[in-house]
Scaffold this active site. Structure first.
Site, PDB file in Angstrom:
ATOM      1  N   GLY A  32       7.492   8.916  -1.491  1.00  0.00           N
ATOM      2  CA  GLY A  32       7.448   7.749  -2.373  1.00  0.00           C
ATOM      3  C   GLY A  32       6.382   7.850  -3.450  1.00  0.00           C
TER       4      GLY A  32
ATOM      5  N   ARG B 288      -4.025  -6.686   6.316  1.00  0.00           N
ATOM      6  CA  ARG B 288      -5.247  -6.794   5.493  1.00  0.00           C
ATOM      7  C   ARG B 288      -6.136  -7.976   5.853  1.00  0.00           C
ATOM      8  NH1 ARG B 288      -2.159  -5.784  -0.026  1.00  0.00           N
ATOM      9  NH2 ARG B 288      -1.946  -3.510   0.078  1.00  0.00           N
TER      10      ARG B 288
ATOM     11  N   CYS C 271      -3.373  -3.018  -4.880  1.00  0.00           N
ATOM     12  CA  CYS C 271      -3.808  -2.134  -5.971  1.00  0.00           C
ATOM     13  C   CYS C 271      -4.535  -2.859  -7.105  1.00  0.00           C
ATOM     14  CB  CYS C 271      -2.604  -1.367  -6.514  1.00  0.00           C
ATOM     15  SG  CYS C 271      -1.136  -2.373  -6.657  1.00  0.00           S
TER      16      CYS C 271
ATOM     17  N   HIS D 264      -2.554  -0.163 -13.570  1.00  0.00           N
ATOM     18  CA  HIS D 264      -2.652  -1.604 -13.744  1.00  0.00           C
ATOM     19  C   HIS D 264      -3.875  -1.901 -14.611  1.00  0.00           C
ATOM     20  CE1 HIS D 264       0.384  -1.873 -10.788  1.00  0.00           C
ATOM     21  NE2 HIS D 264      -0.316  -2.228  -9.736  1.00  0.00           N
TER      22      HIS D 264
END
Ligand code: A2P
Length: 344
Positions: free
Chosen positions: A15, A102, A131, A244
């Protein structure tokens, strides 16, 4: 134990994130016999180039875990939920790139530059943040040495690779079709992403924010060990392949000095300041893609809010935003001699 002695399984090796993890390990010279690429049964037997060798992709099986020391999971939430506990039971340390663990109080959420010491209390699973959270907390950690941070406003500009390989294909196909005025399909996102942007990353929640936006709020508080910090986020998807970007407005308790802020950011491990507006120097996704650091620019005193600094950042979401941070967590575990699960 040395890093090169660790046998690492990568679930999601075919991926967007997993393939970058492989590339990073190859660049570090990690031995091929110490890497096990894992993906869905669809990819079983597929060959992935690693140095001059072919690594054969495996499907997940319990027996596979017996030969691993650590596993990086970057597949789906269901895979993380199912396989992380099984791996831990088999004595394998799990670095999970997904969101399921998380906020679990027994799972450290770690950006090594910010809270590397949190790996000390792991019980088998360590999560790597969303991210967009990782570059945000690095910048906030650098700047909180100036004065405590009261409030942060963030807008993100998120690349499609954060959604995975299918989204990259959708961006290419839609863009091509739009250029030639042809019909196009919308499969991955709720809106077309070719020549478009939309303020919608992950599902909407009752409070009007999205899950992605609330992940940034809650994860930042956990990593910074600061429940008081007030963060408001708008996440936006943009037609960019990798990296990003974020626009930040950071309000401090006291008046802060701009030069000191720039120095703190410049001195912070993993941050590169790229800020020379006279020469049009500021980071863009194309600058940060393929790079390890968080790039920061447009650093200025905010004119609308007292004691505030505004800035812009760009960070490769597949590297520091995901795979690189996961590998650095592994390195942190080895440095602190916390790879073993026997003392848990
Ligand atoms: P595969 O390539 O065989 O589908 P991306 O984030 O780019 O969409 O990639 C997702 C990754 O997760 C891919 O490597 C994909 O493998 C992997 N994956 C998806 N489903 C499974 C599964 N059931 N078991 C293991 N890996 C999976």
């Amino acid at each position: 134990m040395n890093f090169h002695d660790v046998t690492i399984g990568i679930i999601g090796a075919t991926g967007a994130v997993g393939s970058v993890a492989l590339e990073l390990l190859e660049n570090q010279g990690h031995p091929p016999e110490k890497i096990v690429p894992i993906a869905s049964p669809r990819s079983e037997g597929k060959k992935l180039k690693y140095f001059s060798q072919d690594l054969i992709v495996r499907k997940i099986e319990k027996e596979l875990l017996d030969n691993l020391d650590a596993i990086i999971i970057s597949a789906t939430s269901q895979i993380s939920e199912k396989w992380a506990p099984i791996a831990v039971k088999s004595g394998v340390v799990v670095i999970d790139d997904g969101s399921v663990f998380r906020m679990n109080s027994s799972v450290p959420l770690v950006v090594p530059e910010v809270n590397g010491q949190d790996v000390e209390w792991h019980t088998g699973i360590i999560s790597t943040p969303n991210c967009t959270t990782t570059p945000l907390v690095m910048v906030l950690d650098a700047l909180r040495k100036l004065s405590s941070i009261k409030r942060v406003n963030v807008s993100t500009y998120q690349a499609v690779s954060g959604t995975g390989s299918r989204a990259r294909t959708e961006l290419i196909n839609q863009t091509r079709s739009m250029i030639f005025d042809q019909d196009y399909r919308i499969d991955v996102y709720p809106k077309p992403i070719g020549f478009n942007i939309f303020p919608h990353v992950d599902d909407f929640l009752e409070n009007g924010y999205t899950k992605e936006e609330m992940k940034m709020v809650n994860e930042s508080r956990k990593i910074l060990h600061d429940d008081q910090i007030r963060i408001s986020v708008t996440c936006v998807r943009v037609p960019v392949h990798i990296s990003h970007s974020e626009s930040l407005q950071i309000e401090f308790t006291d008046n802060v000095n701009l030069k000191e802020a720039i120095k703190l950011l410049s001195d912070y491990s993993g941050i590169t300041v790229m800020d020379d507006t006279e020469n049009d120097i500021y980071p863009t996704p194309l600058d940060s893609a393929g790079q390890d650091d968080v790039f920061v620019g447009r650093i200025r005193k905010d004119i609308a809010i007292d004691n505030a600094i505004s800035l812009w950042l760009s960070c490769d979401n597949l590297r520091k935003g995901a795979s690189l941070n996961a590998i650095q967590i592994l390195e942190e575990l080895i440095k602190r001699d916390r790879m073993g699960l026997n003392e848990l």
